[in-house]
Motif scaffolding. Sequence first.
Motif, mmCIF file in Angstrom:
data_model
loop_
_atom_site.group_PDB
_atom_site.id
_atom_site.type_symbol
_atom_site.label_atom_id
_atom_site.label_comp_id
_atom_site.label_asym_id
_atom_site.label_seq_id
_atom_site.Cartn_x
_atom_site.Cartn_y
_atom_site.Cartn_z
ATOM 1 N N THR A 257 55.101 5.825 65.237
ATOM 2 C CA THR A 257 54.657 6.775 64.220
ATOM 3 C C THR A 257 55.602 7.965 64.274
ATOM 4 O OG1 THR A 257 53.153 7.871 65.748
ATOM 5 C CG2 THR A 257 52.231 6.108 64.414
ATOM 6 N N PRO A 258 56.079 8.427 63.137
ATOM 7 C CA PRO A 258 57.029 9.540 63.159
ATOM 8 C C PRO A 258 56.337 10.847 63.535
ATOM 9 C CG PRO A 258 56.431 8.991 60.906
ATOM 10 C CD PRO A 258 55.785 7.962 61.793
ATOM 11 N N GLY A 259 57.122 11.794 64.017
ATOM 12 C CA GLY A 259 56.604 13.121 64.300
ATOM 13 C C GLY A 259 56.291 13.832 62.987
ATOM 14 N N ARG A 260 55.372 14.763 63.024
ATOM 15 C CA ARG A 260 54.988 15.502 61.821
ATOM 16 C C ARG A 260 55.146 16.995 62.049
ATOM 17 N NH1 ARG A 260 49.256 13.963 59.690
ATOM 18 N NH2 ARG A 260 49.967 15.338 58.051
ATOM 19 N N GLU A 261 55.382 17.693 60.941
ATOM 20 C CA GLU A 261 55.451 19.152 60.993
ATOM 21 C C GLU A 261 54.087 19.724 60.637
ATOM 22 O OE1 GLU A 261 58.448 20.536 58.331
ATOM 23 O OE2 GLU A 261 60.064 20.125 59.749
ATOM 24 N N LEU A 262 53.750 20.823 61.300
ATOM 25 C CA LEU A 262 52.534 21.536 60.968
ATOM 26 C C LEU A 262 52.796 23.021 61.127
ATOM 27 C CD1 LEU A 262 50.179 22.234 63.691
ATOM 28 C CD2 LEU A 262 51.557 20.245 64.155
ATOM 29 N N ARG A 263 52.036 23.811 60.422
ATOM 30 C CA ARG A 263 52.134 25.259 60.526
ATOM 31 C C ARG A 263 50.786 25.801 60.974
ATOM 32 N NH1 ARG A 263 55.854 23.922 56.923
ATOM 33 N NH2 ARG A 263 57.778 25.111 56.881
ATOM 34 N N THR A 264 50.828 26.721 61.929
ATOM 35 C CA THR A 264 49.605 27.385 62.374
ATOM 36 C C THR A 264 49.683 28.839 61.934
ATOM 37 O OG1 THR A 264 50.579 27.906 64.527
ATOM 38 C CG2 THR A 264 49.305 25.869 64.368
ATOM 39 N N LEU A 265 48.547 29.380 61.552
ATOM 40 C CA LEU A 265 48.490 30.762 61.097
ATOM 41 C C LEU A 265 47.114 31.318 61.360
ATOM 42 C CD1 LEU A 265 47.592 30.751 57.466
ATOM 43 C CD2 LEU A 265 48.956 28.844 58.195
ATOM 44 N N SER A 266 47.015 32.640 61.326
ATOM 45 C CA SER A 266 45.715 33.283 61.492
ATOM 46 C C SER A 266 45.413 34.079 60.229
ATOM 47 C CB SER A 266 45.701 34.188 62.724
ATOM 48 O OG SER A 266 46.717 35.153 62.630
ATOM 49 N N LEU A 267 44.166 34.011 59.807
ATOM 50 C CA LEU A 267 43.715 34.652 58.583
ATOM 51 C C LEU A 267 42.675 35.713 58.945
ATOM 52 C CD1 LEU A 267 43.891 34.406 55.424
ATOM 53 C CD2 LEU A 267 41.831 33.018 55.593
ATOM 54 N N ALA A 268 42.905 36.936 58.484
ATOM 55 C CA ALA A 268 41.959 38.026 58.707
ATOM 56 C C ALA A 268 41.022 38.106 57.512
ATOM 57 C CB ALA A 268 42.705 39.342 58.880
ATOM 58 N N VAL A 269 39.730 37.920 57.746
ATOM 59 C CA VAL A 269 38.735 37.938 56.682
ATOM 60 C C VAL A 269 37.834 39.144 56.895
ATOM 61 C CG1 VAL A 269 36.851 36.668 55.601
ATOM 62 C CG2 VAL A 269 38.815 35.428 56.519
ATOM 63 N N ASN A 270 37.725 39.994 55.868
ATOM 64 C CA ASN A 270 36.886 41.187 55.921
ATOM 65 C C ASN A 270 35.657 40.982 55.033
ATOM 66 O OD1 ASN A 270 38.697 42.689 57.548
ATOM 67 N ND2 ASN A 270 39.953 43.059 55.745
ATOM 68 N N ALA A 271 34.549 41.581 55.416
ATOM 69 C CA ALA A 271 33.322 41.481 54.638
ATOM 70 C C ALA A 271 32.530 42.770 54.796
ATOM 71 C CB ALA A 271 32.495 40.290 55.102
ATOM 72 N N LYS A 272 31.527 42.926 53.933
ATOM 73 C CA LYS A 272 30.635 44.088 54.012
ATOM 74 C C LYS A 272 29.203 43.592 54.113
ATOM 75 C CE LYS A 272 33.666 47.117 51.445
ATOM 76 N NZ LYS A 272 33.855 47.991 50.311
ATOM 77 N N ASP A 273 28.355 44.393 54.758
ATOM 78 C CA ASP A 273 26.949 44.027 54.878
ATOM 79 C C ASP A 273 26.199 44.437 53.614
ATOM 80 O OD1 ASP A 273 26.698 46.755 55.114
ATOM 81 O OD2 ASP A 273 26.033 46.740 57.194
#
Length: 134
Positions: free
Chosen positions: A49-65
Amino acid sequence: MSTTQKTLTVKLYGNLGGDPELHCTRPKVYTRPVYDAVIDDAVEREFQTPGRELRTLSLAVNAKDAEGQPLPTRWIRCVDWNGLTATYRKGDRVCLTGFFKDRRFQKDGETKQVRELVVTGASLQKIKVREQAA
């Protein structure tokens, strides 16, 4: 009989905490028995099986009460297997669509568990203004 697994799709709006990091998986070589009609028997064949590329990232999610007070920022770990976030950069406002998946791994003899958003769709909402290269 076929079984289907339903996954809950979510749509998250937020800002990227950093540039998506590119990672590559190693190709895997494995053997399995297959039927060979010439000798009329099962033989072991090697597959890769060939190697695969992937991207990792972080997402900042803001909310209000309910009273309109801001809640603490939630950081969501995301994995992009399809290269949808290749042109995104730190600070960009994005909309990511996908599903959550739990991943387990061993570190220092301990089993750890991480919940990640597997990205199936991405759209750029607003580009952060960057300095122009002279």
